[in-house]
Enzyme design. Structure first.
Site, PDB file in Angstrom:
ATOM      1  N   SER A  17      46.975  51.650  41.995  1.00 21.17           N
ATOM      2  CA  SER A  17      47.244  50.850  43.194  1.00 21.17           C
ATOM      3  C   SER A  17      47.932  51.636  44.313  1.00 21.17           C
ATOM      4  O   SER A  17      47.563  51.474  45.481  1.00 21.17           O
ATOM      5  CB  SER A  17      48.060  49.602  42.828  1.00 21.17           C
ATOM      6  N   LYS A  66      51.658  39.236  34.534  1.00 21.42           N
ATOM      7  CA  LYS A  66      50.901  38.290  35.368  1.00 21.42           C
ATOM      8  C   LYS A  66      51.315  36.838  35.133  1.00 21.42           C
ATOM      9  O   LYS A  66      51.230  36.014  36.046  1.00 21.42           O
ATOM     10  CB  LYS A  66      49.398  38.468  35.141  1.00 21.42           C
ATOM     11  N   ASP A 102      41.460  38.942  41.488  1.00 18.00           N
ATOM     12  CA  ASP A 102      40.536  39.641  40.574  1.00 18.00           C
ATOM     13  C   ASP A 102      39.122  39.068  40.645  1.00 18.00           C
ATOM     14  O   ASP A 102      38.141  39.809  40.712  1.00 18.00           O
ATOM     15  CB  ASP A 102      41.053  39.570  39.135  1.00 18.00           C
ATOM     16  N   ALA A 128      36.803  34.848  26.679  1.00 19.91           N
ATOM     17  CA  ALA A 128      37.321  33.605  27.256  1.00 19.91           C
ATOM     18  C   ALA A 128      38.827  33.716  27.458  1.00 19.91           C
ATOM     19  O   ALA A 128      39.575  32.755  27.274  1.00 19.91           O
ATOM     20  CB  ALA A 128      36.970  32.428  26.346  1.00 19.91           C
ATOM     21  N   ALA A 131      40.779  37.320  31.970  1.00 17.55           N
ATOM     22  CA  ALA A 131      39.823  37.936  32.899  1.00 17.55           C
ATOM     23  C   ALA A 131      38.699  36.949  33.223  1.00 17.55           C
ATOM     24  O   ALA A 131      38.271  36.836  34.379  1.00 17.55           O
ATOM     25  CB  ALA A 131      39.267  39.217  32.292  1.00 17.55           C
ATOM     26  N   ARG A 152      34.232  35.017  20.592  1.00 19.70           N
ATOM     27  CA  ARG A 152      34.381  34.981  19.127  1.00 19.70           C
ATOM     28  C   ARG A 152      34.996  33.653  18.722  1.00 19.70           C
ATOM     29  O   ARG A 152      34.560  33.016  17.776  1.00 19.70           O
ATOM     30  CB  ARG A 152      35.330  36.103  18.659  1.00 19.70           C
ATOM     31  N   THR A 153      36.051  33.251  19.459  1.00 15.28           N
ATOM     32  CA  THR A 153      36.714  31.980  19.172  1.00 15.28           C
ATOM     33  C   THR A 153      36.042  30.929  20.046  1.00 15.28           C
ATOM     34  O   THR A 153      36.323  30.817  21.247  1.00 15.28           O
ATOM     35  CB  THR A 153      38.221  32.094  19.513  1.00 15.28           C
ATOM     36  N   TYR A 220      38.018  49.313  33.620  1.00 13.96           N
ATOM     37  CA  TYR A 220      37.814  50.416  34.566  1.00 13.96           C
ATOM     38  C   TYR A 220      38.215  51.755  33.923  1.00 13.96           C
ATOM     39  O   TYR A 220      39.211  51.820  33.202  1.00 13.96           O
ATOM     40  CB  TYR A 220      38.640  50.171  35.840  1.00 13.96           C
TER      41      TYR A 220
HETATM   42  P1  ATR Z   1      42.518  39.313  29.072  1.00 17.47           P
HETATM   43  O1  ATR Z   1      43.670  38.728  29.827  1.00 17.47           O
HETATM   44  O2  ATR Z   1      42.323  40.785  29.272  1.00 17.47           O
HETATM   45  O3  ATR Z   1      41.255  38.543  29.236  1.00 17.47           O
HETATM   46  P2  ATR Z   1      43.065  38.007  26.593  1.00 17.47           P
HETATM   47  O4  ATR Z   1      43.441  36.789  27.331  1.00 17.47           O
HETATM   48  O5  ATR Z   1      43.909  38.465  25.445  1.00 17.47           O
HETATM   49  O6  ATR Z   1      42.958  39.251  27.537  1.00 17.47           O
HETATM   50  O7  ATR Z   1      41.558  37.811  26.095  1.00 17.47           O
HETATM   51  C1  ATR Z   1      40.870  38.802  25.410  1.00 17.47           C
HETATM   52  C2  ATR Z   1      39.430  38.333  25.219  1.00 17.47           C
HETATM   53  O8  ATR Z   1      38.683  39.400  24.632  1.00 17.47           O
HETATM   54  C3  ATR Z   1      39.291  37.162  24.265  1.00 17.47           C
HETATM   55  O9  ATR Z   1      38.207  36.357  24.702  1.00 17.47           O
HETATM   56  C4  ATR Z   1      38.949  37.834  22.940  1.00 17.47           C
HETATM   57  O10 ATR Z   1      38.216  37.016  22.051  1.00 17.47           O
HETATM   58  P3  ATR Z   1      38.971  35.931  21.084  1.00 17.47           P
HETATM   59  O11 ATR Z   1      39.431  34.837  22.013  1.00 17.47           O
HETATM   60  O12 ATR Z   1      37.945  35.494  20.162  1.00 17.47           O
HETATM   61  O13 ATR Z   1      40.110  36.694  20.477  1.00 17.47           O
HETATM   62  C5  ATR Z   1      38.079  38.950  23.434  1.00 17.47           C
HETATM   63  N1  ATR Z   1      37.964  40.097  22.525  1.00 17.47           N
HETATM   64  C6  ATR Z   1      38.914  41.035  22.254  1.00 17.47           C
HETATM   65  N2  ATR Z   1      38.441  41.961  21.412  1.00 17.47           N
HETATM   66  C7  ATR Z   1      37.154  41.618  21.127  1.00 17.47           C
HETATM   67  C8  ATR Z   1      36.116  42.190  20.317  1.00 17.47           C
HETATM   68  N3  ATR Z   1      36.307  43.325  19.609  1.00 17.47           N
HETATM   69  N4  ATR Z   1      34.916  41.556  20.279  1.00 17.47           N
HETATM   70  C9  ATR Z   1      34.700  40.423  20.995  1.00 17.47           C
HETATM   71  N5  ATR Z   1      35.637  39.839  21.773  1.00 17.47           N
HETATM   72  C10 ATR Z   1      36.847  40.432  21.845  1.00 17.47           C
END
Ligand code: ATR
Length: 276
Positions: A17, A66, A102, A128, A131, A152-153, A220
């Site tokens: 930044s 954040k 973002d 989910a 981001a 995944r969830t 990035y």
């Molecule tokens: P951010 O603020 O960067 O989005 P976050 O809120 O912790 O971080 O969310 C991470 C996301 O990446 C989640 O959707 C997570 O999936 P789960 O909700 O099922 O945990 C996803 N994620 C992280 N590692 C992953 C992987 N190896 N394969 C698929 N999804 C992944």
């Protein structure tokens, strides 16, 4: 007097930044100072209080603060409310205005820099988390044919789809699904998971990429991530990472603070890490 800005985080050494905003200030002729501020994990509010007391005008906020910034703000923009997180603050008297640029930065990169119109397209978003939350409304405002959130969830994807339906002004169909239930091919596939940070690959089928698709990793500077490799293996010709999104969200913040929008091309060229 030189106006002061900073990016706050922990760690903060890696932040681009200061380089981005200093370049913007140079090309627009603005007299600002922009520094990195390392705050203790439990010391966000004290660090921001001190920066404001010393005359600071605004801040960018990066991990892990954040949500702290969300709590600290007095006036949250809709973008910050929807994202549940803040990435830029402006200080005016006692007021702390807060935004999340973002999502709008992502859309601007897609539409303006990468020439990838979203209107009428099928969009797949992986993840989910925060981001995806930040990206959803700006994406929906472009009127895609459909947005599918895969996670995944499953419950988190479904909750976000529901939230999007409540907040969007249009009527774009939004669905939350698991990886086994992704059907059809998508014109735009966005990786908004945190998987690329640890070189992991979300369990996505190659058949999700339409021919002529753009595959975009919001991460990035990691080069060709496992997600981008998968896309390339699937025959996708257009690959991008989040460098343009980073520059565009910064340009949004700069305009919000300074009243003028800098061109981002020079910055993007300066900070691009090749996709190899
Ligand atoms: P951010 O603020 O960067 O989005 P976050 O809120 O912790 O971080 O969310 C991470 C996301 O990446 C989640 O959707 C997570 O999936 P789960 O909700 O099922 O945990 C996803 N994620 C992280 N590692 C992953 C992987 N190896 N394969 C698929 N999804 C992944």
């Amino acid at each position: 007097m030189t106006d002061r800005y900073a990016v706050i985080g922990n760690p903060i050494e890696q932040s681009k930044s200061p380089l981005i905003h200093t370049t913007f200030a140079h090309v627009t002729g603005q007299d600002i100072e922009y520094t990195k501020l390392l705050a203790p994990l439990e010391g966000f509010a004290q660090a921001v209080d001190a920066f404001r007391a010393a005359g600071g005008r605004g801040m960018n906020v990066t991990a892990p603060f954040k949500l702290d910034a969300f709590a600290y703000a007095t006036d949250l923009a809709p973008s910050a409310q929807m994202a549940g997180a803040v990435n830029a603050m402006k200080f005016v008297g006692d007021k702390v205005y807060a935004e999340n640029f973002d999502g709008v930065g992502l859309v601007r990169d897609l539409v303006h820099n990468l020439d990838c119109p979203i209107q009428g397209r099928r969009v797949l978003i992986l993840g989910a988390g925060g981001a995806t939350r930040g990206a959803l409304l700006p994406l929906l405002a472009q009127a895609p044919a459909e947005v599918v959130i895969v996670n995944r969830t499953l419950a988190k994807a479904q909750e976000l789809a529901e939230l999007a339906h409540q907040h969007q002004t249009g009527a774009v169909p939004v669905r939350g699904v698991g990886y086994a239930d992704v059907t059809g091919a998508f014109d735009l596939v966005l990786n908004a998971t945190s998987a690329s940070l640890t070189a992991e690959l979300p369990p996505l089928s190659e058949s999700a990429f339409a021919s002529g698709c753009l595959a975009y990793d919001l991460t990035y500077g990691k080069g060709l991530t496992p997600f981008l490799k998968l896309a390339r293996q699937a025959g996708v010709m257009r690959l991008a990472d989040g460098v343009g999104m980073l520059a565009e969200q910064a340009a949004e913040a700069f305009e919000w603070w300074r009243g003028m929008r800098p061109d981002t091309a020079a910055v993007i060229e300066k900070i691009t890490v090749p996709l190899v």
